[in-house]
Design a protein around this motif. Structure first.
Motif, PDB file in Angstrom:
ATOM      1  N   ILE A  27       0.833  -1.198   0.000  1.00 23.20           N
ATOM      2  CA  ILE A  27       0.000   0.000   0.000  1.00 23.20           C
ATOM      3  C   ILE A  27       0.872   1.253   0.000  1.00 23.20           C
ATOM      4  N   LEU A  28       0.562   2.151  -0.925  1.00 25.06           N
ATOM      5  CA  LEU A  28       1.243   3.450  -1.010  1.00 25.06           C
ATOM      6  C   LEU A  28       0.465   4.465  -0.170  1.00 25.06           C
ATOM      7  N   LEU A  29       1.179   5.176   0.717  1.00 22.40           N
ATOM      8  CA  LEU A  29       0.541   6.198   1.546  1.00 22.40           C
ATOM      9  C   LEU A  29       0.881   7.591   1.018  1.00 22.40           C
ATOM     10  N   ASN A  30      -0.086   8.473   1.074  1.00 27.45           N
ATOM     11  CA  ASN A  30       0.154   9.850   0.649  1.00 27.45           C
ATOM     12  C   ASN A  30       1.002  10.598   1.677  1.00 27.45           C
ATOM     13  N   ASP A  31       1.703  11.613   1.205  1.00 29.30           N
ATOM     14  CA  ASP A  31       2.356  12.582   2.099  1.00 29.30           C
ATOM     15  C   ASP A  31       2.325  13.927   1.379  1.00 29.30           C
ATOM     16  N   ASP A  32       2.729  14.981   2.096  1.00 28.41           N
ATOM     17  CA  ASP A  32       2.619  16.328   1.527  1.00 28.41           C
ATOM     18  C   ASP A  32       3.872  16.792   0.798  1.00 28.41           C
ATOM     19  N   TYR A  33       4.933  15.998   0.778  1.00 26.95           N
ATOM     20  CA  TYR A  33       6.237  16.505   0.327  1.00 26.95           C
ATOM     21  C   TYR A  33       6.829  15.812  -0.897  1.00 26.95           C
ATOM     22  N   THR A  34       6.591  14.510  -1.041  1.00 29.25           N
ATOM     23  CA  THR A  34       7.229  13.802  -2.161  1.00 29.25           C
ATOM     24  C   THR A  34       6.628  14.285  -3.488  1.00 29.25           C
ATOM     25  N   PRO A  35       7.476  14.680  -4.442  1.00 34.87           N
ATOM     26  CA  PRO A  35       6.947  15.123  -5.738  1.00 34.87           C
ATOM     27  C   PRO A  35       6.189  14.002  -6.455  1.00 34.87           C
ATOM     28  N   ARG A  36       5.107  14.371  -7.102  1.00 37.74           N
ATOM     29  CA  ARG A  36       4.304  13.378  -7.825  1.00 37.74           C
ATOM     30  C   ARG A  36       5.135  12.559  -8.804  1.00 37.74           C
ATOM     31  N   GLU A  37       5.997  13.245  -9.561  1.00 39.01           N
ATOM     32  CA  GLU A  37       6.771  12.542 -10.584  1.00 39.01           C
ATOM     33  C   GLU A  37       7.742  11.537  -9.958  1.00 39.01           C
ATOM     34  N   PHE A  38       8.249  11.857  -8.756  1.00 42.51           N
ATOM     35  CA  PHE A  38       9.142  10.909  -8.079  1.00 42.51           C
ATOM     36  C   PHE A  38       8.372   9.653  -7.678  1.00 42.51           C
ATOM     37  N   VAL A  39       7.158   9.820  -7.179  1.00 44.81           N
ATOM     38  CA  VAL A  39       6.327   8.666  -6.810  1.00 44.81           C
ATOM     39  C   VAL A  39       6.107   7.771  -8.036  1.00 44.81           C
ATOM     40  N   VAL A  40       5.798   8.394  -9.158  1.00 45.15           N
ATOM     41  CA  VAL A  40       5.571   7.631 -10.395  1.00 45.15           C
ATOM     42  C   VAL A  40       6.827   6.847 -10.786  1.00 45.15           C
ATOM     43  N   VAL A  57      -2.175   5.068  -9.794  1.00 46.12           N
ATOM     44  CA  VAL A  57      -1.946   4.668  -8.399  1.00 46.12           C
ATOM     45  C   VAL A  57      -1.511   5.884  -7.580  1.00 46.12           C
ATOM     46  N   MET A  58      -0.581   6.666  -8.130  1.00 51.48           N
ATOM     47  CA  MET A  58      -0.093   7.853  -7.416  1.00 51.48           C
ATOM     48  C   MET A  58      -1.243   8.824  -7.139  1.00 51.48           C
ATOM     49  N   MET A  59      -2.075   9.086  -8.151  1.00 43.86           N
ATOM     50  CA  MET A  59      -3.175  10.046  -7.984  1.00 43.86           C
ATOM     51  C   MET A  59      -4.235   9.526  -7.002  1.00 43.86           C
ATOM     52  N   THR A  60      -4.462   8.220  -7.001  1.00 47.20           N
ATOM     53  CA  THR A  60      -5.422   7.654  -6.040  1.00 47.20           C
ATOM     54  C   THR A  60      -4.915   7.857  -4.614  1.00 47.20           C
ATOM     55  N   ALA A  61      -3.629   7.576  -4.375  1.00 40.86           N
ATOM     56  CA  ALA A  61      -3.053   7.801  -3.035  1.00 40.86           C
ATOM     57  C   ALA A  61      -3.106   9.292  -2.689  1.00 40.86           C
ATOM     58  N   HIS A  62      -2.788  10.127  -3.657  1.00 46.11           N
ATOM     59  CA  HIS A  62      -2.786  11.583  -3.451  1.00 46.11           C
ATOM     60  C   HIS A  62      -4.179  12.072  -3.029  1.00 46.11           C
ATOM     61  N   GLN A  63      -5.209  11.547  -3.664  1.00 48.15           N
ATOM     62  CA  GLN A  63      -6.579  12.046  -3.422  1.00 48.15           C
ATOM     63  C   GLN A  63      -7.283  11.342  -2.265  1.00 48.15           C
ATOM     64  N   PRO A  94       9.650  11.660   2.536  1.00 55.24           N
ATOM     65  CA  PRO A  94       8.993  10.795   3.526  1.00 55.24           C
ATOM     66  C   PRO A  94       8.090   9.734   2.901  1.00 55.24           C
ATOM     67  N   LEU A  95       8.277   9.465   1.630  1.00 60.02           N
ATOM     68  CA  LEU A  95       7.466   8.478   0.897  1.00 60.02           C
ATOM     69  C   LEU A  95       7.421   7.163   1.678  1.00 60.02           C
ATOM     70  N   TYR A  96       6.219   6.592   1.834  1.00 58.84           N
ATOM     71  CA  TYR A  96       6.102   5.392   2.655  1.00 58.84           C
ATOM     72  C   TYR A  96       5.180   4.341   2.043  1.00 58.84           C
TER      73      TYR A  96
HETATM   74  N1  TYC Z   1       0.876  14.558  -2.229  1.00 61.84           N
HETATM   75  C1  TYC Z   1       2.162  14.698  -2.930  1.00 61.84           C
HETATM   76  C2  TYC Z   1       2.270  16.093  -3.502  1.00 61.84           C
HETATM   77  O1  TYC Z   1       1.284  16.803  -3.584  1.00 61.84           O
HETATM   78  C3  TYC Z   1       2.292  13.654  -4.060  1.00 61.84           C
HETATM   79  C4  TYC Z   1       2.167  12.255  -3.544  1.00 61.84           C
HETATM   80  C5  TYC Z   1       1.222  11.398  -4.102  1.00 61.84           C
HETATM   81  C6  TYC Z   1       2.991  11.798  -2.521  1.00 61.84           C
HETATM   82  C7  TYC Z   1       1.072  10.101  -3.628  1.00 61.84           C
HETATM   83  C8  TYC Z   1       2.846  10.499  -2.036  1.00 61.84           C
HETATM   84  O2  TYC Z   1       1.762   8.394  -2.141  1.00 61.84           O
HETATM   85  C9  TYC Z   1       1.899   9.664  -2.595  1.00 61.84           C
HETATM   86  N2  TYC Z   1       3.462  16.475  -3.935  1.00 61.84           N
END
Ligand code: TYC
Length: 103
Positions: A27-40, A57-63, A94-96
């Motif tokens: 399971i991918l958890l959202n955070d406020d700092y990791t760039p979207r493109e890095f998650v991808v 997957v990234m956008m689902t975790a983000h939202q 802090p990607l987790y």
């Molecule tokens: N929320 C992050 C941002 O706005 C992007 C992000 C998406 C980070 C999904 C983690 O699992 C994640 N930069």
């Protein structure tokens, strides 16, 4: 009178069941700092998702806060979750990724 011993049926080859190992979700958890493109990029590298799968997957975790990426045996799930989390850590994010046994 004569008694006979009940006898269980001889086990047939056709009775053999294939053992199915329990599956674990990564399971991918959202955070406020990791760039979207890095998650991808991490999702593509560690979980072998293509660009559109990784983006979804990234956008689902983000939202929604979290997203199930895939299911594996326990050992594979835990190894991939740690590798992916470590890639974030190595880059200061802090990607987790966590794991959970499937019901
Ligand atoms: N929320 C992050 C941002 O706005 C992007 C992000 C998406 C980070 C999904 C983690 O699992 C994640 N930069």
């Amino acid at each position: 009178g004569t008694t006979t011993k009940p006898r269980t049926r001889t086990r047939q080859k056709s009775d053999t069941k294939v053992a199915r190992p329990p599956l674990w979700k990564v399971i991918l958890l959202n955070d406020d700092y990791t760039p979207r493109e890095f998650v991808v990029q991490v999702l593509k590298a560690v979980f072998r998702l293509n660009e559109s799968q990784a983006y979804r997957v990234m956008m689902t975790a983000h939202q929604k806060g979290a997203c199930v990426i895939a299911v594996y045996t326990r050992d594979v799930a835990e190894t991939k979750a740690k590798e992916a989390t470590d890639l974030g850590k190595m880059n200061g994010y802090p990607l987790y990724f966590t794991t959970e046994r499937e019901e």
